[in-house]
Write a protein that holds these residues in place. Structure first.
Motif, PDB file in Angstrom:
ATOM      1  N   PRO A  39       0.813  -1.234   0.000  1.00 47.77           N
ATOM      2  CA  PRO A  39       0.000   0.000   0.000  1.00 47.77           C
ATOM      3  C   PRO A  39       0.838   1.272   0.000  1.00 47.77           C
ATOM      4  N   LEU A  40       1.969   1.266   0.714  1.00 45.82           N
ATOM      5  CA  LEU A  40       2.825   2.451   0.705  1.00 45.82           C
ATOM      6  C   LEU A  40       3.497   2.656  -0.652  1.00 45.82           C
ATOM      7  N   LEU A  41       3.700   1.557  -1.376  1.00 42.28           N
ATOM      8  CA  LEU A  41       4.345   1.640  -2.689  1.00 42.28           C
ATOM      9  C   LEU A  41       3.342   1.749  -3.827  1.00 42.28           C
ATOM     10  N   ARG A  42       2.065   1.954  -3.521  1.00 43.79           N
ATOM     11  CA  ARG A  42       1.052   1.956  -4.570  1.00 43.79           C
ATOM     12  C   ARG A  42       1.319   2.978  -5.671  1.00 43.79           C
ATOM     13  N   PRO A  43       1.713   4.211  -5.368  1.00 38.73           N
ATOM     14  CA  PRO A  43       2.019   5.143  -6.480  1.00 38.73           C
ATOM     15  C   PRO A  43       3.159   4.647  -7.359  1.00 38.73           C
ATOM     16  N   ILE A  44       4.211   4.077  -6.731  1.00 32.09           N
ATOM     17  CA  ILE A  44       5.328   3.562  -7.523  1.00 32.09           C
ATOM     18  C   ILE A  44       4.892   2.356  -8.341  1.00 32.09           C
ATOM     19  N   LEU A  45       4.110   1.470  -7.754  1.00 32.15           N
ATOM     20  CA  LEU A  45       3.620   0.308  -8.493  1.00 32.15           C
ATOM     21  C   LEU A  45       2.718   0.733  -9.649  1.00 32.15           C
ATOM     22  N   ALA A  46       1.976   1.810  -9.461  1.00 35.13           N
ATOM     23  CA  ALA A  46       1.140   2.322 -10.555  1.00 35.13           C
ATOM     24  C   ALA A  46       1.997   2.781 -11.722  1.00 35.13           C
ATOM     25  N   VAL A  47       3.091   3.473 -11.408  1.00 33.26           N
ATOM     26  CA  VAL A  47       3.967   3.982 -12.468  1.00 33.26           C
ATOM     27  C   VAL A  47       4.598   2.833 -13.239  1.00 33.26           C
ATOM     28  N   VAL A  48       5.163   1.845 -12.535  1.00 31.55           N
ATOM     29  CA  VAL A  48       5.831   0.738 -13.230  1.00 31.55           C
ATOM     30  C   VAL A  48       4.822  -0.130 -13.974  1.00 31.55           C
ATOM     31  N   THR A  49       3.595  -0.234 -13.465  1.00 30.97           N
ATOM     32  CA  THR A  49       2.573  -1.008 -14.169  1.00 30.97           C
ATOM     33  C   THR A  49       2.184  -0.330 -15.474  1.00 30.97           C
ATOM     34  N   ILE A  50       1.959   0.971 -15.413  1.00 29.92           N
ATOM     35  CA  ILE A  50       1.585   1.706 -16.628  1.00 29.92           C
ATOM     36  C   ILE A  50       2.709   1.641 -17.653  1.00 29.92           C
ATOM     37  N   GLN A  51       3.951   1.836 -17.179  1.00 29.11           N
ATOM     38  CA  GLN A  51       5.081   1.750 -18.102  1.00 29.11           C
ATOM     39  C   GLN A  51       5.178   0.362 -18.725  1.00 29.11           C
ATOM     40  N   SER A  52       4.971  -0.672 -17.932  1.00 31.74           N
ATOM     41  CA  SER A  52       5.056  -2.038 -18.461  1.00 31.74           C
ATOM     42  C   SER A  52       3.943  -2.312 -19.461  1.00 31.74           C
ATOM     43  N   VAL A  53       2.733  -1.816 -19.187  1.00 35.49           N
ATOM     44  CA  VAL A  53       1.633  -1.997 -20.128  1.00 35.49           C
ATOM     45  C   VAL A  53       1.960  -1.346 -21.466  1.00 35.49           C
ATOM     46  N   ILE A  54       2.484  -0.119 -21.411  1.00 35.54           N
ATOM     47  CA  ILE A  54       2.811   0.587 -22.649  1.00 35.54           C
ATOM     48  C   ILE A  54       3.908  -0.144 -23.415  1.00 35.54           C
ATOM     49  N   TRP A  55       4.958  -0.565 -22.709  1.00 36.00           N
ATOM     50  CA  TRP A  55       6.074  -1.250 -23.380  1.00 36.00           C
ATOM     51  C   TRP A  55       5.656  -2.596 -23.959  1.00 36.00           C
ATOM     52  N   ASP A  56       4.935  -3.391 -23.156  1.00 32.92           N
ATOM     53  CA  ASP A  56       4.626  -4.751 -23.578  1.00 32.92           C
ATOM     54  C   ASP A  56       3.493  -4.800 -24.602  1.00 32.92           C
ATOM     55  N   PHE A  57       2.617  -3.807 -24.590  1.00 36.19           N
ATOM     56  CA  PHE A  57       1.529  -3.804 -25.562  1.00 36.19           C
ATOM     57  C   PHE A  57       2.044  -3.503 -26.961  1.00 36.19           C
ATOM     58  N   LYS A  58       3.146  -2.774 -27.047  1.00 42.78           N
ATOM     59  CA  LYS A  58       3.667  -2.425 -28.368  1.00 42.78           C
ATOM     60  C   LYS A  58       4.983  -3.158 -28.669  1.00 42.78           C
ATOM     61  N   VAL A  59       5.118  -4.367 -28.174  1.00 41.73           N
ATOM     62  CA  VAL A  59       6.299  -5.175 -28.483  1.00 41.73           C
ATOM     63  C   VAL A  59       6.358  -5.435 -29.982  1.00 41.73           C
ATOM     64  N   PHE A  60       7.501  -5.189 -30.566  1.00 35.25           N
ATOM     65  CA  PHE A  60       7.690  -5.437 -31.998  1.00 35.25           C
ATOM     66  C   PHE A  60       8.957  -6.242 -32.271  1.00 35.25           C
ATOM     67  N   THR A  61      10.096  -5.733 -31.761  1.00 31.63           N
ATOM     68  CA  THR A  61      11.384  -6.313 -32.131  1.00 31.63           C
ATOM     69  C   THR A  61      11.478  -7.780 -31.738  1.00 31.63           C
ATOM     70  N   GLN A  62      11.072  -8.104 -30.501  1.00 30.30           N
ATOM     71  CA  GLN A  62      11.207  -9.481 -30.026  1.00 30.30           C
ATOM     72  C   GLN A  62      10.378 -10.444 -30.873  1.00 30.30           C
ATOM     73  N   ILE A  63       9.130 -10.066 -31.162  1.00 32.40           N
ATOM     74  CA  ILE A  63       8.275 -10.929 -31.984  1.00 32.40           C
ATOM     75  C   ILE A  63       8.834 -11.063 -33.391  1.00 32.40           C
ATOM     76  N   TYR A  64       9.241  -9.950 -33.951  1.00 31.13           N
ATOM     77  CA  TYR A  64       9.686  -9.961 -35.347  1.00 31.13           C
ATOM     78  C   TYR A  64      10.974 -10.761 -35.518  1.00 31.13           C
ATOM     79  N   VAL A  65      11.904 -10.619 -34.566  1.00 33.93           N
ATOM     80  CA  VAL A  65      13.190 -11.306 -34.690  1.00 33.93           C
ATOM     81  C   VAL A  65      13.067 -12.777 -34.302  1.00 33.93           C
ATOM     82  N   MET A  66      12.403 -13.064 -33.206  1.00 32.17           N
ATOM     83  CA  MET A  66      12.407 -14.420 -32.661  1.00 32.17           C
ATOM     84  C   MET A  66      11.452 -15.354 -33.390  1.00 32.17           C
TER      85      MET A  66
END
Length: 319
Positions: A233-260
């Motif tokens: 609960p004390l880390l909720r703002p930080i967890l929100a930031v890393v969750t949003i960043q991870s959603v943005i990064w992982d939703f637009k994955v391109f290089t890994q799919i294209y190469v692998m």
């Protein structure tokens, strides 16, 4: 002795001009517009690098823009919502969209679990192992996506990969099957993404008052319960930031799919939206359809971010 009230001030003349309202100033005496003046150069750069490309992306998505229009053989025509109608009535697009959502959710969950677990581990080990773990994690984070994907493909190669030899899998091909290929890409995405979560959450844990943790431990709470009811609960703002960043990064994955998966797997069985947009725009020369897919992705990510932030504000958290 009698007290007399002071005489009232004479009324202002009818033609007297009113004094202009003073511009609000902060406690330091600076104008309220001063911070915006400092941010103006950065806003100008962001406008040139972000706003204009998004505008062009949205504009092309409403046009008929194929190779014929690019080469000048045919005039560009306005299609309205025709490209979006074609997308949402295409079963292939709906299948790729669902696959992208499920795959991104799995990547985000794996990244958060691994990153938070290692962040807690960093608070439990000594300085030298902590330094070694952080350097190894930052090395994975700093590795370019193309390089990391190529290395992972070699590690799990059916003929020369050490993983198959170690586990006695013979000539099993990880990239042949749909789910095994997605699992391999997921492992690579988590490997290159968890260091950001680990370092950020570790910094947040170090900022939690030790008195609170010690009081919970004295009350008999286990480590898991301390994390779940006190630290998280004390880390909720930080967890929100890393969750949003991870959603943005992982939703637009391109290089890994294209190469692998060599461009999306056999018969496109491992396509995600970014790779699908690339195929529509550059392989099929349907630039307007590729732009429409990009707009859909942008709106989805904005929607996820706004909903998550609204839920946090309802709970009284300030980011």
């Amino acid at each position: 002795m009698t007290l007399t009230a002071p005489a009232a001030a004479p009324p202002a003349p009818a033609g007297a001009a009113k004094q202009p309202a003073r511009r609000p100033r902060s406690r330091t005496g600076t104008s309220a517009w001063t911070p915006w003046l400092y941010l103006l150069p950065a806003l100008a750069v962001l406008g040139a690098l972000l706003v204009y490309p998004v505008y062009q992306l949205g504009l092309i998505s409403f046009l008929e823009y194929t190779q014929a229009q690019v080469s000048g053989g045919e005039p560009t025509s306005f299609q309205g919502l025709g490209n979006y109608t074609a997308l949402f009535t295409d079963p292939r697009f709906r299948e790729v969209l669902l696959t992208t959502v499920v795959f991104a959710a799995a990547c985000v969950a794996g990244t958060l679990v691994v990153g938070c677990t290692l962040a807690v581990l960093l608070t439990r080990i000594r300085a030298l192992p902590r330094l070694a773990l952080m350097l190894a994690a930052l090395g994975a984070w700093a590795t370019p996506a193309v390089t990391g994907s190529t290395v992972w493909v070699f590690l799990f190669d059916a003929d020369f990969g050490p993983v198959n030899r170690l586990f006695g899998l013979g000539d099993f091909s990880w990239t042949y099957g749909r789910y095994s290929a997605f699992a391999l890409v997921l492992l690579e995405v988590v490997w290159c993404s968890f260091p950001f979560v680990m370092v950020t959450v570790y910094a947040g844990i170090r900022a939690v008052p030790t008195e609170v943790l010690e009081a919970a431990a004295l009350d008999g709470a286990s480590q898991w319960r301390i994390w779940r009811t006190v630290t998280a609960p004390l880390l909720r703002p930080i967890l929100a930031v890393v969750t949003i960043q991870s959603v943005i990064w992982d939703f637009k994955v391109f290089t890994q799919i294209y190469v692998m998966t060599n461009g999306g797997g056999i018969a496109g069985q491992n396509l995600v939206l970014n790779v699908y947009a690339y195929q529509q725009a550059f392989a099929s020369s349907q630039y307007s359809l590729g732009a429409a897919i990009g707009v859909v992705m942008l709106l989805l990510l904005l929607g996820v971010t706004l909903v998550y932030l609204r839920l946090l504000r309802r709970q009284g958290e300030e980011l």
